[in-house]
Design a protein around this motif. Structure first.
Motif, short mmCIF file in Angstrom:
data_model
loop_
_atom_site.label_atom_id
_atom_site.label_comp_id
_atom_site.label_asym_id
_atom_site.label_seq_id
_atom_site.Cartn_x
_atom_site.Cartn_y
_atom_site.Cartn_z
N GLU A 148 0.93 -1.18 -0.01
CA GLU A 148 0.16 -0.39 -0.18
C GLU A 148 1.37 1.44 -0.01
O GLU A 148 1.41 1.50 0.59
N SER A 149 0.12 1.87 -1.01
CA SER A 149 1.60 3.64 -0.67
C SER A 149 0.45 4.66 -0.64
O SER A 149 -0.46 4.82 -1.77
N ASN A 173 4.43 3.87 2.60
CA ASN A 173 4.54 2.72 2.28
C ASN A 173 4.24 1.82 3.10
O ASN A 173 4.69 1.44 3.80
N TYR A 216 3.24 -6.13 3.32
CA TYR A 216 2.77 -7.41 4.03
C TYR A 216 3.14 -7.77 3.31
O TYR A 216 3.54 -8.54 2.20
N GLY A 250 -4.39 -9.06 18.81
CA GLY A 250 -5.14 -8.32 19.03
C GLY A 250 -5.87 -9.22 20.79
O GLY A 250 -5.08 -10.26 20.94
N ASN A 294 -9.17 -4.40 24.91
CA ASN A 294 -10.51 -4.65 23.81
C ASN A 294 -8.87 -3.73 23.32
O ASN A 294 -8.96 -2.70 23.14
N ARG A 303 -6.95 -3.96 19.23
CA ARG A 303 -7.42 -4.17 18.65
C ARG A 303 -6.91 -3.02 17.41
O ARG A 303 -6.99 -2.12 17.42
N SER A 304 -6.82 -3.63 16.02
CA SER A 304 -6.51 -2.63 15.38
C SER A 304 -7.11 -1.33 15.00
O SER A 304 -8.13 -2.66 14.07
N LYS A 351 -8.19 0.45 12.03
CA LYS A 351 -8.02 1.75 10.34
C LYS A 351 -8.48 2.64 10.13
O LYS A 351 -8.23 3.62 9.71
N ILE A 352 -9.82 2.33 10.06
CA ILE A 352 -10.75 3.55 10.45
C ILE A 352 -10.50 5.06 11.64
O ILE A 352 -10.29 6.10 9.96
N ARG A 399 -0.75 6.05 8.57
CA ARG A 399 -1.53 5.24 7.17
C ARG A 399 -1.73 6.82 6.26
O ARG A 399 -1.35 7.07 5.47
N GLY A 449 -15.26 2.03 17.25
CA GLY A 449 -14.47 1.16 18.32
C GLY A 449 -14.51 1.72 18.87
O GLY A 449 -13.94 1.37 20.32
N GLY A 450 -15.15 2.65 19.43
CA GLY A 450 -15.06 3.37 20.46
C GLY A 450 -13.40 4.07 20.95
O GLY A 450 -13.45 5.01 21.86
#
Lengths: 595, 206
Positions: free
Chosen positions: A59-60, A89, A92, A166, A176, A178-179, A181-182, A217, A575-576
């Motif tokens: 991903e870039s 960048n 994965y 996670g 809690n 966890r990633s 990413k939003i 990101r 997610g809080g």
């Protein structure tokens, strides 16, 4: 492959048969060859990775960021000194051996800044630094990090994970991680997690040091610093099929690192005293009195002086209950929560924009403001929410109404009020999806009434915070493979009385999406806000932002996106976890590919 | 007034462009078919009724793993199409494994959403995103992964726009490889009949 050899021999001695028969056989041969062919990304050899398949993803993001700042003494027509470029960048690499039951992945992040210094006649006029002293890179404008690594081994009834993972217990009240990413939060625990099943019992044990992502990101990468590893240990036991119930028990310990010692090794946490413990239990009951129930209770114990404020808040608790019922065509969800001093567990980590535990907020998080985010993170709140869905035509047409009510007594943190508040928030909406037409609409009115407490407000009415909001999404096909989608959200916020005056404001976010087939989208975004607390300025006027975007997907595994223009800053919650995302003005090119 | 002099900037831009160009070309020159043949990572999760469900329970079936969330609008738009496909093709060996990527704190919202829409496919909870991260590290929702009977990933795609269910259906029918799986609902098993089905989690094959 043996099948293939036999088939070849068979075909050789059938020369005399009719052409039609030969074609049939060839088709069959080709199909067999295809079935026998190994996956093209299969790894060969004699080593432990032999037989695994590999996947790579890249991903870039390349951005040219425009700044409105003008350097004093420079003529206004020259190129802007504070504009700069940013290249992010993320790579994965995944190995998966389904037959042997293991998989492994690594994530490498890299960022480079350009145009970030301006030197004239040996004098530095402008410098945007990528790194703070706590992080080292041989190239001052570039940084690379092995951000995540994970190895998972599956056994018949258990699984062990080593590396970044996670962890979530119950409804996330005790743990809690966890990633997310939003909102560009990607914190993991780097350690070991073992989970397994014995009969109807599941158990999980984990221990790890927190690993917050260094390279963002989506957010600007300026002044990156070494994150402080915090030690989290946890254990959970779940008992399924206890009558009609599932019972759970969990415990968590946390040892937090000192943010002033960023370069200290995280291994030191194992030597240090525990700063906080959380113990809790939950029960899920199915179909009892016609309802599905969930109960959870947690007790927090703080040993660290900063967490308990010198002994004033040594304990905390959170209780949560939900019940869902299905009378007739209705679907009813009821939730209740009581929480006291449980958000203190996030004191050390919220500085770095992530949280150890995020309990259900019962707020309408699609439309969050500074005011409602205070309730989400309150240390003294009791409240409930009821939502009734009326699926008139299931999966096609469902209107709903919901009402939440809270009493928030916390006066610290994000709270601007000097007295406790009583909050009532009705929301109504509708979902319609049929024949490729999608309509989702929600609207509500949140009133946050300040209580009258003579010793705090000296008899002066503190008024009310009020929020009126609407958001909607409409999508419909046009002709051939064309489709149109409209997104809008707008809200007006009116403050009550505050020690620090704030202005009332109106905000709108709109988007029009034209989908040209399945692989090409054209989007126009338009934002408008009169909120003076935001750290962004529009590119049309100070209050109006406009940008355009093209998304292209040349193959199912590849996507390309170009955005030009500006969008506003603002609070976003998912997610809080709430984060104030900065605005943007400039050009962004994003590319991702899996191969 | 000062004159402009930007040597250091130009050098940085040149390096960055060369790096980006190299990576971009590297990405494009790799075949997408390689990716599609990846083995599907195994997983085992609890469903919304507490039953344990593993991918390996469906070894002889064509499995569509659908990642979604209660807050995701496009997911809600896509799911009725998945339900329709599931009802029509279930007897030919097709199953939808719907995985809620909702946060642990939102887990109470999942079952009411499934109930109000009368979905009958299995719905699993991935509270700490373990499975989501294995299949979809970018965490874009909705995200569909089509897994063949041999356990290999045949196709996967992020996001949903109205009309895209047609392509998905074509891929599923192709994977089933059955002349019968042409889109006609199975006799005696209409969509409306399935709506009355109360079992949220039909028994796996073994």
């Amino acid at each position: 492959m043996l099948n293939t050899v036999v088939l070849l021999g068979f075909l050789t001695i059938q020369d005399s048969q009719a052409q039609e028969t030969q074609e049939d056989e060839l088709d069959f041969l080709l199909a067999t060859l295809q079935e026998d062919a190994p996956p093209p990304n299969l790894l060969y050899g004699m080593g432990i990775v032999s037989g695994a398949t590999e996947t790579k993803r890249w991903e870039s993001r390349s951005r040219y960021r425009v700044s409105d700042r003008v350097e004093p003494g420079f003529e206004s027509t020259h190129p802007r000194l504070h504009d700069y470029t940013e290249f992010v960048n993320r790579f994965y690499y995944k190995l998966n051996h389904a037959e042997k039951g293991w998989n492994s992945s690594v994530q490498v992040d890299q960022v480079t800044l350009g145009l970030n210094r301006y030197i004239l006649d040996d004098r530095m006029y402008n410098s945007i630094d990528l790194l703070e002293p706590s992080l080292f890179s041989p190239l001052p404008n570039s940084f690379v990090r092995l951000e995540k690594a994970n190895l998972t081994r599956n056994f018949a009834n258990s699984k062990i994970e080593i590396g970044d993972m996670g962890g979530a217990f119950g409804r996330g009240i005790a743990l809690n991680i966890r990633s997310n990413k939003i909102v560009d939060i990607d914190t993991s625990l780097r350690g070991v997690k073992y989970s397994g099943s014995i009969g109807n019992a599941d158990f999980t044990a984990l221990s790890g040091l927190s690993n917050r992502q260094q390279v963002s990101r989506d957010n600007p990468n300026i002044g990156l610093y070494q994150d402080v590893p915090h030690l989290i240990n946890g254990i959970e036991v779940m008992l399924y099929g206890v009558g009609s119930a599932t019972l759970g028990f969990h415990g968590v310990t946390a040892t937090f690192g000192d943010v002033s010692l960023r370069n200290e090794s995280g291994v030191r946490r194992y030597e240090e005293a525990i700063d906080a413990t959380i113990v809790g239990a939950d029960a899920e009951l199915y179909g009892v009195a016609g309802l599905d129930w969930y109960f959870e209770g947690n007790v927090f114990q703080y040993y660290d002086d900063a967490l308990n404020e010198g002994g004033e808040h040594e304990t905390g608790y959170t209780g949560y209950v939900s019940a869902s019922a299905y009378p007739g065509i209705l679907v009813v969800l009821m939730e209740g929560k009581i929480s006291k001093d449980s958000e203190r567990i996030n004191l050390y980590t919220s500085i770095d924009n992530w949280e150890v535990a995020t309990p259900p907020s019962l707020e309408y998080e699609r439309m969050i403001t500074e005011d409602s985010s205070a309730t989400v993170n309150s240390n003294d709140v009791i409240g409930g929410r009821i939502r009734v869905d009326v699926p008139i035509v299931p999966a096609v047409f469902t209107p709903y109404v919901a009402v939440s009510a809270f009493h928030d007594k916390d006066l610290e943190g994000l709270h601007f009020n000097i007295v406790p508040e009583t909050i009532v928030h009705p929301v109504a909406g509708v979902q319609y999806t049929e024949n490729d037409i999608v309509v989702l609409m929600n609207m509500g009115y949140r009133i946050d009434d300040r209580d009258s407490v003579a010793e705090l407000d000296a008899g002066v009415d503190q008024g009310q915070d009020r929020l009126i909001h609407f958001d909607g999404e409409v999508g419909f096909p046009l002709f051939n493979h064309e489709a149109l989608e409209l997104n809008t959200s707008m809200w007006k916020f009116m403050w009550g009385d505050n020690p620090v005056p704030h202005n009332d404001f109106v905000t709108m976010q709109n988007a029009i999406v034209w989908r040209h087939g399945e692989d090409l989208d054209f989007i126009v975004y338009q934002d408008y806000t009169t909120n003076t607390q935001l750290q962004s300025v529009g590119n049309i006027t100070d209050e109006v932002y406009l940008s355009g975007e093209v998304k292209y997907r040349p193959t199912p595994e590849t996507s390309l996106r170009v955005l030009a223009g500006a969008y506003k800053a603002g609070i976003r919650c998912s997610g809080g976890q709430c984060r104030t995302l900065p605005g943007f003005n400039g050009v962004e090119v994003a590319y991702s590919s899996t191969f | 007034m000062h004159k402009l002099k930007c040597r250091s900037k130009k050098l940085n831009i040149f390096k960055s462009i060369m790096l980006m160009a190299g990576l971009f070309v590297g990405g494009l020159t790799n075949s997408s078919e390689v990716y599609a043949a990846d083995n599907a990572p195994s997983f085992s999760l609890r469903d919304i009724n507490g039953k344990q469900v593993s991918l390996s329970d469906y070894e002889d079936k064509v499995v569509l793993v659908n990642f979604w969330a209660t807050w995701c609008g496009p997911c809600q738009a896509e799911m009725p199409h998945l339900q329709k496909m599931y009802v029509e093709l279930e007897e030919q060996g097709f199953v939808v494994l719907s995985i809620s990527a909702d946060n642990a704190r939102d887990a109470s919202k999942v079952k009411p959403l499934i109930k109000r829409n009368r979905y009958t496919f299995p719905v699993l909870l991935d509270k700490d995103s373990t499975v989501l991260n294995q299949y979809n590290p970018e965490s874009v929702l909705p995200y569909n992964v089509l897994i063949g009977k041999d356990g290999n990933i045949l196709w996967q795609k992020a996001s949903y726009a109205p009309g895209e269910e047609v392509e998905l259906r074509e891929k599923v029918v192709e994977a089933l490889g059955s002349a019968e799986a042409t889109g006609t609902p199975v006799e005696g098993k209409s969509e409306s009949a399935s709506e009355g089905k109360t079992d949220d989690n039909p028994e796996p094959t073994k």
